[in-house]
Design a protein around this motif. Structure first.
Motif, PDB file in Angstrom:
ATOM      1  N   ARG A   1       2.283  13.357  -1.886  1.00 59.66           N
ATOM      2  CA  ARG A   1       3.551  13.459  -2.570  1.00 59.66           C
ATOM      3  C   ARG A   1       4.129  14.866  -2.439  1.00 59.66           C
ATOM      4  NH1 ARG A   1       5.586  14.219  -7.398  1.00 59.66           N
ATOM      5  NH2 ARG A   1       7.696  13.353  -7.606  1.00 59.66           N
TER       6      ARG A   1
ATOM      7  N   SER B   1       4.577   7.525  -1.307  1.00 59.71           N
ATOM      8  CA  SER B   1       3.342   8.004  -1.919  1.00 59.71           C
ATOM      9  C   SER B   1       3.408   7.806  -3.427  1.00 59.71           C
ATOM     10  CB  SER B   1       3.080   9.459  -1.560  1.00 59.71           C
ATOM     11  OG  SER B   1       4.182  10.254  -1.845  1.00 59.71           O
ATOM     12  N   LYS B   2       2.226   7.653  -3.995  1.00 64.70           N
ATOM     13  CA  LYS B   2       2.149   7.298  -5.408  1.00 64.70           C
ATOM     14  C   LYS B   2       2.440   8.494  -6.296  1.00 64.70           C
ATOM     15  CE  LYS B   2      -1.490   3.948  -4.585  1.00 64.70           C
ATOM     16  NZ  LYS B   2      -2.836   3.525  -4.968  1.00 64.70           N
TER      17      LYS B   2
ATOM     18  N   GLU C   1      -0.039   6.032 -11.530  1.00 64.88           N
ATOM     19  CA  GLU C   1       0.476   4.889 -10.789  1.00 64.88           C
ATOM     20  C   GLU C   1      -0.351   3.666 -11.118  1.00 64.88           C
ATOM     21  OE1 GLU C   1       2.953   5.452  -8.251  1.00 64.88           O
ATOM     22  OE2 GLU C   1       3.158   3.346  -7.738  1.00 64.88           O
TER      23      GLU C   1
ATOM     24  N   LYS D   1       1.470  10.583  -9.930  1.00 59.84           N
ATOM     25  CA  LYS D   1       0.184  10.937 -10.508  1.00 59.84           C
ATOM     26  C   LYS D   1      -0.337   9.749 -11.337  1.00 59.84           C
ATOM     27  CE  LYS D   1       0.025  14.418 -13.295  1.00 59.84           C
ATOM     28  NZ  LYS D   1      -0.456  15.485 -14.152  1.00 59.84           N
TER      29      LYS D   1
ATOM     30  N   LYS E   1       0.836  -1.196   0.000  1.00 59.68           N
ATOM     31  CA  LYS E   1       0.000   0.000   0.000  1.00 59.68           C
ATOM     32  C   LYS E   1       0.871   1.246   0.000  1.00 59.68           C
ATOM     33  CE  LYS E   1      -3.972  -2.074   2.240  1.00 59.68           C
ATOM     34  NZ  LYS E   1      -3.348  -3.401   2.181  1.00 59.68           N
TER      35      LYS E   1
ATOM     36  N   PRO F   1      -1.872   7.982  -1.116  1.00 60.03           N
ATOM     37  CA  PRO F   1      -2.411   8.575  -2.340  1.00 60.03           C
ATOM     38  C   PRO F   1      -1.583   9.768  -2.789  1.00 60.03           C
ATOM     39  CG  PRO F   1      -3.920   8.866  -0.509  1.00 60.03           C
ATOM     40  CD  PRO F   1      -2.828   8.005  -0.011  1.00 60.03           C
ATOM     41  N   ASN F   2      -1.543   9.980  -4.090  1.00 61.58           N
ATOM     42  CA  ASN F   2      -0.700  11.018  -4.654  1.00 61.58           C
ATOM     43  C   ASN F   2      -1.103  12.388  -4.154  1.00 61.58           C
ATOM     44  OD1 ASN F   2       1.222  12.161  -6.585  1.00 61.58           O
ATOM     45  ND2 ASN F   2      -0.577  12.817  -7.673  1.00 61.58           N
TER      46      ASN F   2
END
Lengths: 294, 66
Positions: A165, A213-214, A218, A216, A157, A160-161
């Motif tokens: 980020r 964190s992801k 991903e 944009k 996990k 979220p972006n």
């Protein structure tokens, strides 16, 4: 998905053969100031404050044995490498790096109390260098052998972006700036300097949030690139550390050790930026090959 | 593993970007799959098969050395 960048199977045994003497030698060096007699050579004419005339290489040898040994144990091919072990390996790496740095970061806030702990407190720098590897080894082999049948290899996990980020990047830059500014004035790191402690904590938190964190964009391919980047970052981190061990001494080595506390995250984050850049470039230079535009 | 994703796209006359949108991945991923550099997950391959209304084996095929 097969495992990439692994050492051959025999390296596993070599790893144990290196690590055990390495730890023993390290213990002897740190606690009994033991140096292998005559193991070194005359580096320079005279001793000065930062550098000895005669450099003994016992501690370098200990560091080298421990790090290379642990790398061999951690990243050598098992008897049967397949998709499952590849996934297990990458998941374990993700877990152990994240857990280690979270503990490290909060531990740092309590550095004044940790300094009091008899063994750990005085040698926190050395212990931190190879701890991520050790945690990974324990986690991976535990999952592989003890939990082989019951462990569900899920998707790791990430945050979220959208807020995280940018938050991570900003925190890292702020923390880094203040930290460098503070460090310039206090070469001797004083944990009584509140600003210093907080800026370091902010910087590591920023790096952690940024790393986990992801992007944009991903999707599954980026996720795979991410986990491979983590593995590469680990290799690069320890490679640099080994080189530094051989090339730097005394005060310069101290700086290297301090940097090595968090350099793994730095390399990971930089590698992911490069991957992102390369993905975008691929899009722009390879416009739809044969044209199936409407 | 070889694939004829490009051919399938031509038959259905959709671009990489549109396919990417339909199965919720990035265009880079479609691109990398077509050039054979990335092997999609089972779920993704099944989604593609559904988009083109063909069995998965008609898009992807094993080769020697897999």
């Amino acid at each position: 998905m097969k495992s990439k960048f692994l050492f051959p199977t025999w390296c596993n045994i070599v790893g144990y053969l290196m690590v055990i003497p390495g730890f023993v030698l390290g213990y002897l060096f740190i606690f009994h100031n033991y140096e292998i007699p005559g193991f070194g050579f005359q580096m320079r004419e005279k001793s000065n404050l930062f550098q000895n005339a005669f450099e003994n290489f016992t501690n370098e040898l200990a560091v080298f044995l421990v790090i290379v040994g642990l790398l061999f144990i951690a990243f050598s091919k098992g008897k049967k490498e397949d998709e499952l072990t590849a996934r297990l390996r990458l998941n374990s790496l993700y877990w152990s790096v994240m857990i280690y740095y979270i503990i490290y970061n909060f531990g740092f806030l309590l550095v004044n109390y940790i300094k009091e702990i008899p063994f750990v407190g005085e040698h926190i720098l050395e212990l931190n260098i190879f701890s991520p590897l050790l945690i990974f080894i324990i986690r991976y082999y535990y999952l592989k052998y003890a939990k082989a049948d019951s462990f569900v290899v899920g998707k790791p996990k990430f945050l979220p972006n959208v807020p995280f980020r940018s938050v991570g990047v900003i925190l890292t830059l702020i923390g880094l700036t203040v930290f460098v500014f503070e460090a310039k004035d206090n070469i001797i790191f004083s944990s009584n300097d509140l600003l210093f402690v907080i800026s370091y904590f902010v910087m590591i938190t920023g790096l952690l949030v940024w790393s986990f964190s992801k992007n944009k964009i991903e999707d599954e391919m980026v996720m795979q690139q991410r986990l491979e980047s983590l593995q590469l970052a680990v290799y690069f981190n320890y490679g640099v550390l080994l080189l530094g061990t051989l090339l730097f001494y005394s005060a310069f080595y101290l700086f290297l050790m301090l940097y090595a506390q968090f350099s793994l995250l730095v390399y990971f984050v930089l590698r992911m930026e490069y991957v992102r850049f390369r993905n975008n470039k691929q899009l722009n230079t390879f416009e739809e090959g044969m044209n199936y535009e409407k | 593993m070889k694939n004829n994703l490009r051919v399938q796209r031509a038959i259905k006359n959709i671009t990489q970007a549109e396919l990417a949108e339909l199965i919720q991945v990035s265009r880079q991923t479609i691109n990398t799959i077509e050039s054979g550099k990335y092997v999609p997950s089972t779920v993704l391959a099944l989604k593609m098969a559904k988009v083109f209304s063909v069995p998965v084996e008609e898009i992807f095929d094993l080769e020697e050395g897999d």
